[in-house]
Design a protein around this motif. Structure first.
Motif, short mmCIF file in Angstrom:
data_model
loop_
_atom_site.label_atom_id
_atom_site.label_comp_id
_atom_site.label_asym_id
_atom_site.label_seq_id
_atom_site.Cartn_x
_atom_site.Cartn_y
_atom_site.Cartn_z
N ALA A 155 10.32 -3.69 -9.97
CA ALA A 155 11.82 -3.19 -9.74
C ALA A 155 12.06 -2.50 -8.25
O ALA A 155 12.91 -2.95 -7.51
N ILE A 156 11.14 -1.73 -7.98
CA ILE A 156 11.14 -1.14 -6.76
C ILE A 156 10.94 -2.03 -5.78
O ILE A 156 11.38 -1.99 -4.59
N PHE A 157 9.94 -2.84 -5.86
CA PHE A 157 9.67 -3.88 -4.70
C PHE A 157 10.27 -5.10 -4.44
O PHE A 157 9.93 -5.91 -3.91
N GLY A 158 10.98 -5.40 -5.82
CA GLY A 158 11.61 -6.70 -5.84
C GLY A 158 10.74 -7.90 -6.11
O GLY A 158 11.03 -8.96 -5.18
N VAL A 159 9.55 -7.74 -6.86
CA VAL A 159 8.79 -8.77 -7.21
C VAL A 159 9.16 -9.34 -8.75
O VAL A 159 9.51 -8.33 -9.38
N SER A 175 7.62 8.87 0.45
CA SER A 175 8.86 9.52 0.90
C SER A 175 9.76 8.48 1.40
O SER A 175 11.03 8.61 1.18
N ASP A 176 9.45 7.23 1.60
CA ASP A 176 10.35 6.22 2.11
C ASP A 176 11.23 5.68 0.96
O ASP A 176 12.18 5.20 1.12
N PHE A 177 10.88 6.12 -0.31
CA PHE A 177 11.58 5.59 -1.67
C PHE A 177 12.36 6.42 -2.02
O PHE A 177 13.29 6.23 -3.03
N LEU A 178 12.47 7.84 -1.48
CA LEU A 178 13.08 8.76 -2.43
C LEU A 178 14.92 8.68 -2.48
O LEU A 178 15.51 9.19 -3.21
N ALA A 179 15.25 7.97 -1.25
CA ALA A 179 16.55 7.81 -1.64
C ALA A 179 16.96 6.42 -2.16
O ALA A 179 18.20 6.08 -2.10
N VAL A 235 0.83 -1.02 0.21
CA VAL A 235 0.01 -0.14 -0.01
C VAL A 235 0.88 1.27 0.02
O VAL A 235 1.82 1.17 0.87
N LEU A 236 0.52 2.00 -0.92
CA LEU A 236 1.48 3.36 -1.03
C LEU A 236 0.65 4.63 -1.02
O LEU A 236 -0.39 4.71 -1.58
N TYR A 237 1.01 5.57 -0.05
CA TYR A 237 0.10 6.86 -0.04
C TYR A 237 1.19 7.90 -0.25
O TYR A 237 2.17 7.85 0.01
N VAL A 238 0.81 9.03 -0.94
CA VAL A 238 1.47 9.93 -1.20
C VAL A 238 1.69 10.99 -0.11
O VAL A 238 0.83 11.43 0.38
N ASP A 239 2.95 11.48 0.27
CA ASP A 239 3.18 12.41 1.25
C ASP A 239 3.92 13.46 0.80
O ASP A 239 4.58 14.26 1.63
N THR A 240 4.21 13.62 -0.44
CA THR A 240 5.37 14.54 -1.17
C THR A 240 4.43 15.47 -1.67
O THR A 240 3.40 15.33 -2.41
N HIS A 241 5.14 16.72 -1.89
CA HIS A 241 4.68 17.92 -2.52
C HIS A 241 3.10 18.39 -2.38
O HIS A 241 2.34 19.00 -3.22
N LEU A 277 5.01 13.60 -10.96
CA LEU A 277 6.40 13.09 -11.18
C LEU A 277 7.01 12.07 -10.25
O LEU A 277 7.61 11.11 -10.52
N ALA A 278 6.80 12.44 -8.97
CA ALA A 278 7.05 11.80 -7.96
C ALA A 278 6.49 10.29 -7.89
O ALA A 278 6.91 9.48 -7.37
N GLU A 279 5.24 10.14 -8.32
CA GLU A 279 4.49 8.81 -8.47
C GLU A 279 4.85 8.14 -9.54
O GLU A 279 4.87 6.78 -9.65
#
Length: 239
Positions: A190-194, A120-124, A64-70, A179-181
């Motif tokens: 690739a992001i979640f390794g599945v 934001s957990d993924f930005l780095a 589950v992903l929620y947006v907390d940026t911008h 763009l952040a999404e």
């Protein structure tokens, strides 16, 4: 694969894969990404609980992903003061976190299978950063893709179909939010390794339609990236 979290395995949802490839990815059932829009009244606690139960029935892993940026910059661009935008953004983020948490508590046992992330957990993360660079390059070099992104911002984030009504600052703020999404639309496996992933949302969008339809653009979705429109069955007329 079914967890039998609730008695009805369909849980009152109608699922529509966006292409034949998306259908195959759904049938594989490796992974679902459930995007939750901050500040969107569609995502009530009850609907989230039912949606997550549906996803848990059809997919081995669910994120589950929620947006907390911008969010604050979007609110400023829409006319709020900086102080009020910061306060309102924090309130909306707290609210969506609370709804997700309570939805997961509602479907226990089984709620601990689902992983919850803020964007934001993924930005780095290197994979996210690589995809984000690719997205930015596509926006700068592909006029068709840029037009789709701007249309997406106007229709879904600004609710202004008239392009003459959008000041450049407001449009830019909406693009930054979008763009952040975008890396999660391009290659969430690739992001979640599945092995494969289905990006699930309750409406189709110009962005998804572009990624499904155009395979010759600068920006392409990964071959194991799928998209599904998942809506309450009550939204569809019965024959």
């Amino acid at each position: 694969m079914s967890l039998d979290l609730l008695p009805n395995p369909a849980h009152g949802f109608h699922a529509e894969p966006c292409s034949a490839r998306c259908q195959r990815i759904w049938q594989h059932g490796d992974h679902a990404l459930i995007g939750v829009s901050t500040g969107n009244s569609y995502f009530t606690q009850e609907r989230l609980a039912a949606l997550l139960t549906w996803a848990g029935h059809f997919f081995t892993d669910v994120d589950v992903l929620y947006v907390d940026t911008h969010i604050d910059t979007m609110l400023v661009a829409l006319g709020h003061s900086a102080q009020h935008a910061t306060k309102l953004a924090k309130s909306r983020i707290r609210d969506v976190r609370r709804r997700i948490r309570r939805a997961l508590e509602q479907i226990r046992p089984g709620g601990d299978r689902f992983r919850v992330h803020a964007l934001s957990d993924f930005l780095a993360e290197p994979t996210y950063q690589r995809l984000r660079v690719h997205v930015d390059q596509a926006l700068a070099s592909d006029h068709r893709f840029a037009s789709v992104c701007e249309d997406m911002v106007r229709r879904f984030l600004l609710a202004r179909p008239d392009p003459d009504g959008d000041a450049p600052k407001t449009l830019r703020a909406g693009l930054n939010y979008l763009l952040a999404e975008l890396p999660f639309f391009v290659d969430s496996p690739a992001i979640f390794g599945v092995s494969s992933s289905a990006n699930c949302y309750h409406v189709s969008t110009p962005l998804v339609e572009y990624l499904v339809r155009y395979q010759d653009g600068v920006l392409r979705a990964a071959r194991n990236q799928g998209f599904m429109v998942v809506r309450p069955a009550e939204d569809y007329p019965h024959p």
